[in-house]
Scaffold this motif. Structure first.
Motif, PDB file in Angstrom:
ATOM      1  N   UNK A   1       0.891  -1.277   0.031  1.00 13.56           N
ATOM      2  CA  UNK A   1      -0.043   0.113  -0.176  1.00 13.56           C
ATOM      3  C   UNK A   1       0.800   1.255   0.156  1.00 13.56           C
ATOM      4  N   UNK A   2       2.108   1.219   0.716  1.00 16.25           N
ATOM      5  CA  UNK A   2       2.968   2.621   0.493  1.00 16.25           C
ATOM      6  C   UNK A   2       3.231   2.603  -0.791  1.00 16.25           C
ATOM      7  N   UNK A   3       3.593   1.629  -1.647  1.00 12.89           N
ATOM      8  CA  UNK A   3       3.683   2.066  -2.888  1.00 12.89           C
ATOM      9  C   UNK A   3       2.708   2.471  -3.905  1.00 12.89           C
ATOM     10  N   UNK A   4       1.498   1.924  -3.572  1.00 14.51           N
ATOM     11  CA  UNK A   4       0.188   2.009  -4.332  1.00 14.51           C
ATOM     12  C   UNK A   4      -0.270   3.650  -3.965  1.00 14.51           C
ATOM     13  N   UNK A   5      -0.018   4.080  -2.792  1.00 16.34           N
ATOM     14  CA  UNK A   5      -0.215   5.361  -2.449  1.00 16.34           C
ATOM     15  C   UNK A   5       0.858   6.555  -2.665  1.00 16.34           C
ATOM     16  N   UNK A   6       1.807   6.137  -3.331  1.00 13.04           N
ATOM     17  CA  UNK A   6       2.980   6.888  -3.321  1.00 13.04           C
ATOM     18  C   UNK A   6       3.043   7.845  -4.618  1.00 13.04           C
ATOM     19  N   UNK A   7       3.414   8.934  -4.776  1.00 20.36           N
ATOM     20  CA  UNK A   7       3.424   9.670  -6.108  1.00 20.36           C
ATOM     21  C   UNK A   7       4.861   9.193  -6.933  1.00 20.36           C
TER      22      UNK A   7
ATOM     23  N   UNK B   1       3.813   9.740   1.015  1.00 19.18           N
ATOM     24  CA  UNK B   1       3.169  10.666   1.703  1.00 19.18           C
ATOM     25  C   UNK B   1       3.957  11.372   3.135  1.00 19.18           C
ATOM     26  N   UNK B   2       5.158  10.394   3.794  1.00 22.33           N
ATOM     27  CA  UNK B   2       5.621  11.208   4.559  1.00 22.33           C
ATOM     28  C   UNK B   2       6.812  11.936   4.528  1.00 22.33           C
ATOM     29  N   UNK B   3       6.795  12.179   2.896  1.00 22.63           N
ATOM     30  CA  UNK B   3       8.213  12.717   2.593  1.00 22.63           C
ATOM     31  C   UNK B   3       9.274  12.193   1.958  1.00 22.63           C
TER      32      UNK B   3
ATOM     33  N   UNK C   1       8.842  29.849  -2.873  1.00 24.59           N
ATOM     34  CA  UNK C   1       7.603  30.178  -3.479  1.00 24.59           C
ATOM     35  C   UNK C   1       7.205  29.168  -4.564  1.00 24.59           C
ATOM     36  N   UNK C   2       8.372  28.238  -4.825  1.00 24.97           N
ATOM     37  CA  UNK C   2       8.135  27.035  -5.549  1.00 24.97           C
ATOM     38  C   UNK C   2       7.174  26.185  -5.147  1.00 24.97           C
ATOM     39  N   UNK C   3       6.130  25.520  -5.872  1.00 25.82           N
ATOM     40  CA  UNK C   3       5.529  24.517  -5.117  1.00 25.82           C
ATOM     41  C   UNK C   3       6.277  23.092  -5.335  1.00 25.82           C
ATOM     42  N   UNK C   4       6.058  22.441  -4.436  1.00 30.77           N
ATOM     43  CA  UNK C   4       6.413  21.042  -4.188  1.00 30.77           C
ATOM     44  C   UNK C   4       5.606  20.014  -4.151  1.00 30.77           C
ATOM     45  N   UNK C   5       5.940  18.745  -4.461  1.00 29.63           N
ATOM     46  CA  UNK C   5       5.295  17.585  -4.124  1.00 29.63           C
ATOM     47  C   UNK C   5       5.496  17.212  -2.666  1.00 29.63           C
ATOM     48  N   UNK C   6       6.759  17.545  -2.143  1.00 30.98           N
ATOM     49  CA  UNK C   6       7.236  17.111  -1.010  1.00 30.98           C
ATOM     50  C   UNK C   6       6.595  17.534   0.256  1.00 30.98           C
ATOM     51  N   UNK C   7       6.237  16.563   1.080  1.00 30.94           N
ATOM     52  CA  UNK C   7       5.541  16.879   2.456  1.00 30.94           C
ATOM     53  C   UNK C   7       6.580  17.444   3.582  1.00 30.94           C
ATOM     54  N   UNK C   8       7.825  17.051   3.212  1.00 31.87           N
ATOM     55  CA  UNK C   8       8.964  17.836   4.112  1.00 31.87           C
ATOM     56  C   UNK C   8       9.450  19.070   3.833  1.00 31.87           C
ATOM     57  N   UNK C   9       9.669  19.881   4.707  1.00 31.59           N
ATOM     58  CA  UNK C   9      10.595  21.257   3.983  1.00 31.59           C
ATOM     59  C   UNK C   9      12.013  20.919   4.203  1.00 31.59           C
TER      60      UNK C   9
END
Length: 142
Positions: free
Chosen positions: A32-38, A79-81, A134-142
Motif C-alpha cells: 500500500x505504501x507504493x500504491x499510495x505514493x507519487x 506521503x511522509x516525504x 515560492x516554488x510549489x513542491x510535492x514533498x511533504x517535508x520542508x
C-alpha cells in the motif's frame, strides 16, 4: 470527534443503492505504501545521476545498475516525504546533492575589496532562498 462524525453523518449520509460491499482484502503481494505514493520517471544519466525536486540524486555505481544508464528509473515520493529510487522493482541506494547551496562566509579570506562582493552575493542568495519557498513542491517535508 465522535459527536462531529455523528452530526456530519446525520446531515449528509445517504443509504446505498446496493448493500453489497465491493471492498476486497489487501493481498500479500500488494504494498500500500507504493500504491499510495507519487511516482515519476526520471532518466538516469551515464554518470548514474538524476534530477528530482531541484536536487541531484547520485546512485551508487554497481555492475547491475550500470545497465540502467541512459534509461528511465522510477522515483517514488511517499506521503511522509520519503524519496525512493527504484529500477526493476528494487530500491536503489543514493545520496543527494542540493544544488542550491549556501555561501560559507567564514571560509572566505578577508579582503578589503571582498565586502562589496559579499553584499551582492548575500542579496542574490536571499532572493534565491526566497525563490525556494515560492516554488510549489510535492514533498511533504520542508
Amino acid at each position: 470527534m465522535p459527536t462531529y462524525m455523528a452530526d456530519y453523518n446525520g446531515r449528509f449520509a445517504k443509504v446505498p443503492r446496493q448493500v453489497h460491499d465491493a471492498h476486497r482484502p489487501v493481498r500479500e503481494d500488494e504494498d500500500l505504501d507504493l500504491i499510495f505514493s507519487w511516482r515519476e520517471q526520471r532518466r538516469l544519466t551515464d554518470n548514474l545521476t538524476l534530477r528530482y525536486e531541484r536536487k541531484l540524486y547520485s546512485l551508487r555505481e554497481t555492475k547491475e545498475l550500470r545497465r540502467y544508464a541512459g534509461k528511465y528509473v522510477d522515483v517514488y515520493q511517499f506521503p511522509d516525504g520519503r524519496i525512493e529510487v527504484r529500477a526493476g522493482g528494487a530500491s536503489i541506494p543514493y545520496h543527494t546533492y542540493d544544488k542550491i547551496g549556501e555561501i560559507d562566509q567564514g571560509a572566505i579570506v578577508e579582503n578589503k575589496r571582498l565586502g562589496h562582493a559579499l553584499r551582492i552575493s548575500s542579496v542574490i542568495q536571499a532572493n534565491r532562498d526566497n525563490r525556494r519557498v515560492k516554488v510549489p513542491s510535492t514533498s511533504a517535508s520542508k
